[in-house]
Design a protein around this motif. Structure first.
Motif, PDB file in Angstrom:
ATOM      1  N   ASN A  41      49.019  28.426  57.540  1.00  0.00           N
ATOM      2  CA  ASN A  41      47.812  28.878  58.222  1.00  0.00           C
ATOM      3  C   ASN A  41      46.723  29.181  57.204  1.00  0.00           C
ATOM      4  O   ASN A  41      47.011  29.574  56.075  1.00  0.00           O
ATOM      5  N   PRO A  42      45.462  29.029  57.581  1.00  0.00           N
ATOM      6  CA  PRO A  42      44.372  29.368  56.666  1.00  0.00           C
ATOM      7  C   PRO A  42      44.447  30.846  56.253  1.00  0.00           C
ATOM      8  O   PRO A  42      44.853  31.699  57.036  1.00  0.00           O
ATOM      9  N   VAL A  43      44.081  31.105  55.021  1.00  0.00           N
ATOM     10  CA  VAL A  43      44.123  32.459  54.482  1.00  0.00           C
ATOM     11  C   VAL A  43      42.706  32.879  54.136  1.00  0.00           C
ATOM     12  O   VAL A  43      41.972  32.153  53.482  1.00  0.00           O
ATOM     13  N   ASP A  44      42.327  34.052  54.580  1.00  0.00           N
ATOM     14  CA  ASP A  44      41.025  34.620  54.236  1.00  0.00           C
ATOM     15  C   ASP A  44      41.283  35.649  53.142  1.00  0.00           C
ATOM     16  O   ASP A  44      41.622  36.803  53.414  1.00  0.00           O
ATOM     17  N   LEU A  45      41.174  35.235  51.917  1.00  0.00           N
ATOM     18  CA  LEU A  45      41.483  36.084  50.776  1.00  0.00           C
ATOM     19  C   LEU A  45      40.195  36.441  50.061  1.00  0.00           C
ATOM     20  O   LEU A  45      39.360  35.581  49.779  1.00  0.00           O
ATOM     21  N   SER A  46      40.027  37.705  49.792  1.00  0.00           N
ATOM     22  CA  SER A  46      38.844  38.130  49.047  1.00  0.00           C
ATOM     23  C   SER A  46      39.198  39.310  48.161  1.00  0.00           C
ATOM     24  O   SER A  46      40.226  39.965  48.352  1.00  0.00           O
ATOM     25  N   ILE A  47      38.337  39.579  47.217  1.00  0.00           N
ATOM     26  CA  ILE A  47      38.514  40.710  46.310  1.00  0.00           C
ATOM     27  C   ILE A  47      37.272  41.576  46.394  1.00  0.00           C
ATOM     28  O   ILE A  47      36.151  41.079  46.350  1.00  0.00           O
ATOM     29  N   SER A  48      37.497  42.857  46.507  1.00  0.00           N
ATOM     30  CA  SER A  48      36.403  43.814  46.502  1.00  0.00           C
ATOM     31  C   SER A  48      36.552  44.685  45.253  1.00  0.00           C
ATOM     32  O   SER A  48      37.629  45.213  44.998  1.00  0.00           O
ATOM     33  N   LYS A  49      35.480  44.821  44.511  1.00  0.00           N
ATOM     34  CA  LYS A  49      35.543  45.560  43.264  1.00  0.00           C
ATOM     35  C   LYS A  49      34.392  46.568  43.239  1.00  0.00           C
ATOM     36  O   LYS A  49      33.265  46.242  43.572  1.00  0.00           O
ATOM     37  N   SER A  50      34.706  47.776  42.841  1.00  0.00           N
ATOM     38  CA  SER A  50      33.646  48.788  42.734  1.00  0.00           C
ATOM     39  C   SER A  50      33.869  49.620  41.487  1.00  0.00           C
ATOM     40  O   SER A  50      34.984  49.771  41.019  1.00  0.00           O
ATOM     41  N   ALA A  51      32.804  50.162  40.981  1.00  0.00           N
ATOM     42  CA  ALA A  51      32.858  51.022  39.792  1.00  0.00           C
ATOM     43  C   ALA A  51      31.726  52.018  39.837  1.00  0.00           C
ATOM     44  O   ALA A  51      30.670  51.746  40.431  1.00  0.00           O
ATOM     45  N   SER A  52      31.949  53.152  39.227  1.00  0.00           N
ATOM     46  CA  SER A  52      30.855  54.129  39.174  1.00  0.00           C
ATOM     47  C   SER A  52      29.922  53.747  38.040  1.00  0.00           C
ATOM     48  O   SER A  52      30.319  53.182  37.027  1.00  0.00           O
ATOM     49  N   SER A  53      28.660  54.054  38.225  1.00  0.00           N
ATOM     50  CA  SER A  53      27.694  53.738  37.177  1.00  0.00           C
ATOM     51  C   SER A  53      27.777  54.778  36.071  1.00  0.00           C
ATOM     52  O   SER A  53      28.039  55.955  36.302  1.00  0.00           O
ATOM     53  N   SER A  54      27.624  54.345  34.869  1.00  0.00           N
ATOM     54  CA  SER A  54      27.660  55.265  33.742  1.00  0.00           C
ATOM     55  C   SER A  54      26.327  55.202  32.990  1.00  0.00           C
ATOM     56  O   SER A  54      25.650  54.186  32.997  1.00  0.00           O
ATOM     57  N   THR A  55      25.944  56.310  32.380  1.00  0.00           N
ATOM     58  CA  THR A  55      24.682  56.341  31.654  1.00  0.00           C
ATOM     59  C   THR A  55      24.877  56.407  30.176  1.00  0.00           C
ATOM     60  O   THR A  55      25.885  56.655  29.615  1.00  0.00           O
TER      61      THR A  55
END
Length: 186
Positions: free
Chosen positions: A172-186
């Protein structure tokens, strides 16, 4: 007409070795079986219902066909034994056509591509028995009178001592994704 069978008679030992069946599976639960050399019939097997239907192959049917076939884009594909032709079978009508691909695979007498499969990206895979080499081939415009074939990759693999097989059943078709998040640094 469709036939129901629970067991197929075994062919003679020599026919199983030298003229074995080439098979492919489609995503709808249908298996396709044809003999690699001596029979001009395609058997369409409904695995769930345990029924089969024989379809005569028509068109450019060569005496030497393919040791294995793969299902992709609504057709069955194989590379001709002893030649460098891509073979296409319409599994609905039995129409059989062949296309020169000598610029992609070796044109060697007695050559066999005993393993055929379909990659997840829709490309075809074939393994050359004599060297083990694996070819990934893309087919553009597969339903046209002149489909275009492109070599995507060719990689070495172990030699299989003359007997190999390949298969694939598209999932069957696969809906694969990646979500990436990071906090901003100064």
């Amino acid at each position: 007409s469709w036939h129901t069978r629970t067991r197929r008679p075994e062919p003679a030992w020599s026919q199983r070795i030298h003229f074995g069946p080439a098979t492919a599976a489609a995503p709808d639960g249908i298996m396709y079986v044809t003999n690699s050399d001596i029979d001009s019939t395609l058997y369409v097997v409904n695995i769930s219902a345990l029924t089969s239907k024989a379809i005569a192959l028509t068109g450019q049917v060569p005496a030497a066909r393919s040791s294995d076939i793969a299902y992709a884009n609504g057709y069955l594909w194989g590379i001709q034994n002893g030649g460098a032709n891509m073979l296409r079978i319409d599994p609905t009508s039995g129409a059989f056509t062949q296309y020169d691909i000598s610029s992609i695979v070796p044109a060697v007498a007695n050559a066999e591509f005993g393993a055929a499969w379909t990659y997840g990206n829709g490309n075809l895979g074939f393994q050359y028995n004599q060297t083990g080499q694996i070819y990934q081939i893309a087919v553009a415009n597969p339903a046209s009178a002149s489909p275009a074939f492109s070599l995507i990759s060719s990689v070495p693999a172990p030699i299989d001592q003359g007997y190999n097989d390949g298969t694939s059943i598209p999932g069957n078709p696969v809906d694969l994704s990646i979500s990436k998040s990071a906090s901003s640094s100064t």
